[in-house]
Design an enzyme around this catalytic site. Structure first.
Site, PDB file in Angstrom:
ATOM      1  N   ASP A 262       1.317  -1.025   0.383  1.00 30.43           N
ATOM      2  CA  ASP A 262       0.326   0.316   0.375  1.00 30.43           C
ATOM      3  C   ASP A 262       1.316   0.849  -0.143  1.00 30.43           C
ATOM      4  OD1 ASP A 262      -3.334   0.520   0.273  1.00 30.43           O
ATOM      5  OD2 ASP A 262      -1.768   2.106   1.614  1.00 30.43           O
ATOM      6  N   TRP A 263       0.521   2.104   1.183  1.00 29.69           N
ATOM      7  CA  TRP A 263       0.924   3.685   0.773  1.00 29.69           C
ATOM      8  C   TRP A 263       2.612   3.203   1.427  1.00 29.69           C
ATOM      9  CZ3 TRP A 263       2.123   8.553   0.307  1.00 29.69           C
ATOM     10  CH2 TRP A 263       0.994   9.003  -1.056  1.00 29.69           C
TER      11      TRP A 263
ATOM     12  N   ASP B 166      -7.635  -9.206  -4.206  1.00 30.72           N
ATOM     13  CA  ASP B 166      -7.243  -7.545  -3.860  1.00 30.72           C
ATOM     14  C   ASP B 166      -7.534  -6.620  -5.199  1.00 30.72           C
ATOM     15  OD1 ASP B 166      -6.544  -4.800  -3.226  1.00 30.72           O
ATOM     16  OD2 ASP B 166      -4.288  -5.230  -3.933  1.00 30.72           O
TER      17      ASP B 166
ATOM     18  N   HIS C  54      -6.975  -6.647   0.232  1.00 32.22           N
ATOM     19  CA  HIS C  54      -5.759  -5.505   0.198  1.00 32.22           C
ATOM     20  C   HIS C  54      -4.441  -6.468   1.176  1.00 32.22           C
ATOM     21  CE1 HIS C  54      -4.574  -1.543  -0.903  1.00 32.22           C
ATOM     22  NE2 HIS C  54      -4.001  -1.547   0.772  1.00 32.22           N
TER      23      HIS C  54
ATOM     24  N   TRP D 224     -13.259   4.200  -3.053  1.00 34.28           N
ATOM     25  CA  TRP D 224     -12.377   3.963  -1.872  1.00 34.28           C
ATOM     26  C   TRP D 224     -12.142   5.887  -1.602  1.00 34.28           C
ATOM     27  CZ3 TRP D 224     -10.618   3.624   2.906  1.00 34.28           C
ATOM     28  CH2 TRP D 224      -9.870   4.341   3.429  1.00 34.28           C
TER      29      TRP D 224
END
Length: 302
Positions: free
Chosen positions: A123-124, A250, A280, A164
């Site tokens: 993710d980030w 995901d 995810h 999202w």
């Protein structure tokens, strides 16, 4: 810069999270400092595995992986991004920028003088970590990218991400534990959901979590777009081992692994994998499996 600090008692007796907290100070870029929390497990002289979390999780996400990686002989550094976990939480949305997040984690790498790093990012964690790989390739030995990407805004994001993003800005109460549960395939216990909520006593602590979805470059004129394009100029030359370990369930990052494999030379010949029955946050669903992938990859590519 004004910030909040989550009381320590919020982190007492969290399930599966018996790790010692460590702290360092990073510049807030306005003349002050922020306290950043990180985990540091394993022998100090062991090879370093840097685990970077994303939105809206914190280092708790890696609790299933850390003991296995340490037992295999490695040192794990797992920071909490500013605004998350036990790290300080600036109070204004505008305090959070993509560049500041990169700079804050760069400060961790430099203050701890981490070298020969194996980066594990999701993710980030990838949006930040891959920028650092591009800007400081000499510090990184290899990369494991799991459900992440480095977007430039030149290609529109998928509808799953846009949904999202809209949700994150409109929901009146940003329930972190519930959001994690909604993005995984397994079932969190009530105590585990509470652990994901622990950093945020109330909505005032969540400005960073609220802002993150807006910082993703979704258009070519995004403030971070140019810096990410520049980072790609380096990544397309990165020939050290680079592994994709995406999960199979995901919708947010599906297909990103193929882009990375196509563009980054270090992906050639690597045993890229799709981890089954992972959402995810695959570290939550399949943390042990991802840990084994990381360990095998390091041992194979040393």
């Amino acid at each position: 810069m004004q910030s909040l600090r989550t009381p320590d008692e919020r982190f007492a007796n969290l399930p599966g999270f018996n790790f010692t907290p460590h702290y360092l100070q990073v510049s807030d870029t306005e003349g002050g400092e922020l306290r950043l929390h990180y985990l540091d497990e394993g022998a100090a002289d062991a090879p370093v595995v840097l685990m970077l979390h994303g939105e809206p999780s914190w280092s708790y996400l890696y609790r299933k992986m850390i003991p296995l990686v340490v037992a295999a002989g490695y040192r794990v550094i797992a920071p909490d991004l500013i605004g998350f976990g036990r790290s300080d939480k600036p109070t204004r949305r505008t305090d959070y920028t993509y560049q500041r997040h990169v700079d804050w984690i760069r400060a961790v790498v430099e203050q701890l003088d981490l070298q020969d790093i194996t980066l594990v990012c999701q993710d980030w964690g990838g949006l930040i970590g891959l920028r650092l790989v591009a800007e400081h390739p000499e510090r990184f030995a290899r990369v494991v990218a799991a459900n992440t990407m480095l977007p430039t805004g030149d290609h529109p994001p998928g509808e799953a991400f846009l949904k999202w993003q809209r949700f994150s800005q409109s929901v009146p109460v940003f329930e972190v534990g519930a959001l994690i549960q909604g993005a995984i395939t397994s079932k969190l216990s009530a105590a585990e959901r509470a652990a994901y909520d622990a950093p945020f006593p109330d909505e005032s602590y969540k400005e960073g979590a609220r802002q993150f979805p807006l910082l993703v470059p979704c258009s070519p004129d995004n403030p971070a777009a140019a810096d990410n394009r520049k980072a790609w100029e380096s990544l397309v030359k990165f020939d050290k081992p680079f592994l994709t370990a995406f999960s199979d369930k995901d919708p947010i990052t599906a297909g990103g692994d193929k882009v990375l494999q196509k563009l980054i030379p270090g992906c050639a010949g690597q045993p890229h994998t799709s981890i089954e029955n992972g959402g995810h946050f695959l570290q939550e669903d399949q943390g042990e499996a991802l840990a084994r992938v990381v360990i095998d990859f390091i041992q194979r590519s040393r």
